[in-house]
Design a protein around this motif. Sequence first.
Motif, PDB file in Angstrom:
ATOM      1  N   ALA A  87      -4.354 -34.956  14.734  1.00 22.50           N
ATOM      2  CA  ALA A  87      -5.030 -33.746  15.200  1.00 22.50           C
ATOM      3  C   ALA A  87      -3.972 -32.729  15.597  1.00 22.50           C
ATOM      4  O   ALA A  87      -3.013 -33.062  16.303  1.00 22.50           O
ATOM      5  CB  ALA A  87      -5.937 -34.052  16.379  1.00 22.50           C
ATOM      6  N   LEU A  88      -4.145 -31.500  15.158  1.00 24.27           N
ATOM      7  CA  LEU A  88      -3.229 -30.403  15.482  1.00 24.27           C
ATOM      8  C   LEU A  88      -4.052 -29.149  15.707  1.00 24.27           C
ATOM      9  O   LEU A  88      -4.691 -28.638  14.760  1.00 24.27           O
ATOM     10  CB  LEU A  88      -2.220 -30.191  14.348  1.00 24.27           C
ATOM     11  N   ASP A  89      -4.071 -28.663  16.955  1.00 28.41           N
ATOM     12  CA  ASP A  89      -4.864 -27.497  17.324  1.00 28.41           C
ATOM     13  C   ASP A  89      -6.327 -27.735  16.898  1.00 28.41           C
ATOM     14  O   ASP A  89      -6.920 -28.716  17.296  1.00 28.41           O
ATOM     15  CB  ASP A  89      -4.266 -26.236  16.705  1.00 28.41           C
ATOM     16  N   LYS A  90      -6.892 -26.888  16.050  1.00 27.70           N
ATOM     17  CA  LYS A  90      -8.292 -27.031  15.657  1.00 27.70           C
ATOM     18  C   LYS A  90      -8.490 -27.855  14.399  1.00 27.70           C
ATOM     19  O   LYS A  90      -9.609 -28.021  13.916  1.00 27.70           O
ATOM     20  CB  LYS A  90      -8.896 -25.639  15.437  1.00 27.70           C
ATOM     21  N   TRP A  91      -7.379 -28.415  13.854  1.00 27.42           N
ATOM     22  CA  TRP A  91      -7.471 -29.158  12.598  1.00 27.42           C
ATOM     23  C   TRP A  91      -7.303 -30.659  12.817  1.00 27.42           C
ATOM     24  O   TRP A  91      -6.672 -31.100  13.774  1.00 27.42           O
ATOM     25  CB  TRP A  91      -6.404 -28.675  11.614  1.00 27.42           C
ATOM     26  N   GLN A  92      -7.853 -31.400  11.879  1.00 30.15           N
ATOM     27  CA  GLN A  92      -7.618 -32.842  11.831  1.00 30.15           C
ATOM     28  C   GLN A  92      -7.438 -33.232  10.368  1.00 30.15           C
ATOM     29  O   GLN A  92      -8.208 -32.806   9.501  1.00 30.15           O
ATOM     30  CB  GLN A  92      -8.780 -33.612  12.454  1.00 30.15           C
ATOM     31  N   SER A  93      -6.388 -34.026  10.098  1.00 34.48           N
ATOM     32  CA  SER A  93      -6.083 -34.383   8.715  1.00 34.48           C
ATOM     33  C   SER A  93      -5.333 -35.705   8.689  1.00 34.48           C
ATOM     34  O   SER A  93      -4.901 -36.211   9.741  1.00 34.48           O
ATOM     35  CB  SER A  93      -5.230 -33.284   8.062  1.00 34.48           C
ATOM     36  N   GLY A  94      -5.178 -36.257   7.491  1.00 33.01           N
ATOM     37  CA  GLY A  94      -4.402 -37.478   7.341  1.00 33.01           C
ATOM     38  C   GLY A  94      -2.954 -37.294   7.710  1.00 33.01           C
ATOM     39  O   GLY A  94      -2.293 -38.202   8.215  1.00 33.01           O
ATOM     40  N   LEU A  95      -2.438 -36.072   7.469  1.00 31.56           N
ATOM     41  CA  LEU A  95      -1.085 -35.683   7.866  1.00 31.56           C
ATOM     42  C   LEU A  95      -1.013 -34.170   7.844  1.00 31.56           C
ATOM     43  O   LEU A  95      -1.900 -33.498   7.318  1.00 31.56           O
ATOM     44  CB  LEU A  95      -0.031 -36.308   6.947  1.00 31.56           C
ATOM     45  N   PHE A  96       0.060 -33.629   8.420  1.00 33.83           N
ATOM     46  CA  PHE A  96       0.240 -32.180   8.431  1.00 33.83           C
ATOM     47  C   PHE A  96       1.651 -31.808   8.008  1.00 33.83           C
ATOM     48  O   PHE A  96       2.627 -32.487   8.363  1.00 33.83           O
ATOM     49  CB  PHE A  96      -0.005 -31.597   9.833  1.00 33.83           C
ATOM     50  N   TRP A  97       1.738 -30.721   7.245  1.00 32.65           N
ATOM     51  CA  TRP A  97       3.007 -30.043   6.990  1.00 32.65           C
ATOM     52  C   TRP A  97       3.028 -28.761   7.813  1.00 32.65           C
ATOM     53  O   TRP A  97       2.007 -28.076   7.928  1.00 32.65           O
ATOM     54  CB  TRP A  97       3.141 -29.649   5.524  1.00 32.65           C
TER      55      TRP A  97
END
Length: 381
Positions: A87-97
């Motif tokens: 989770a990063l700020d308002k997003w959620q994903s398998g990974l983030f760049w």
Amino acid sequence: MKFQLYLGSLFSQIKVRHWWVGIFLWIALVAPAQASVILRVAIERGVNQVKVGSSTTGIVKDSTGRTLGQLPAMSAYYAQAVPGGVALDKWQSGLFWIEPTGKGFVYIGDRWYRGRTLVVPTEKGLTAVNWVDDQEYLYSVLGGEMNASWPQEALKAQAIAARTYALYEREKQRNNPVYDLGNTPDRWQIYKGVISESPATYKAVDETAGQVLTYKNRIILSVFHACSGGHTENVEDVWGNALPYLRAVQDYDQNISQCNWVKTFSHSEISAKFPEVGSVTAMVPETYSPFRSVKVLRIVGNKGTKVLQREQVRTALKLKSTRFSVTKGADGSFVLQGLGFGHGLGMSQWGAYNLARQGVNHLQILGHYYQGVALTPIQAK
């Protein structure tokens, strides 16, 4: 969770003596990279959360490369481990760049880095990886491993050794899906981001761009250490496996005060380190290398004995080196008096310093510490 970052913090950490040096640093920091080998450097491993950001607007992407949005410049956010991903700020994903726009830097943990950031879930939490060009990586490593005020020939020797080591590890980790290197000196090289960069490190790295050390057309394990105390070691006497290029040679670091050391263990301290042997009564060096480094150390107690071998002698006791003598005090303490700092293999950094001061060039320095090697240009794809 959002935090504000300040531009002053980006450059206040870079030590400069005059205002014009600061301007030079800024110009150099935003200069284009000269090489194209990408290294994946793990900055944080197995953590529940990590602070990330960008000095310019940061583009946030998911695992498919799809742009999710932007992080404002000079703002930090916590990436957190959640079931199924990050989770990063308002997003959620398998990974983030996180990719900075323009000539920006990324923020990971508590430091600024070149390149971009990958935040990925691993077995023990999150791992934050800095994807960075090898030249830009070396700008920092060189300043972390050597004093930037040292002679350029010593710095250039270190640049080639550090590049070679990084690419050796990259090849070794080719099946690791997450990273090639870490950023700590216990196993890898010291990598602190832009705080360790300086005009001297740019010069040494740029003037040796693309150069690595090889033996029979293979990149070598170009390990190095602070100082050996007069003579480096053969690798089999330290790690057990023989390598033709890591041979013992005369060193030139005997005048370095930091490489003469004394460590005292009280009776209770040494007994606590090895509770399985009980009350320690003796520390006995049983086997030495040809150059008087301890290869086998026997710890004797009233309940048994513990045998330490090769590099384990240094790491288990947290010693600077394995070249030492042992005396026992009347109070039951053990006094170890030693020479050297590090494993004693490959290039001695203080030896390189002294050789460079005597007019020896970087290729001669490398040829002395790594036997029978060739200087080879890398061809990056």
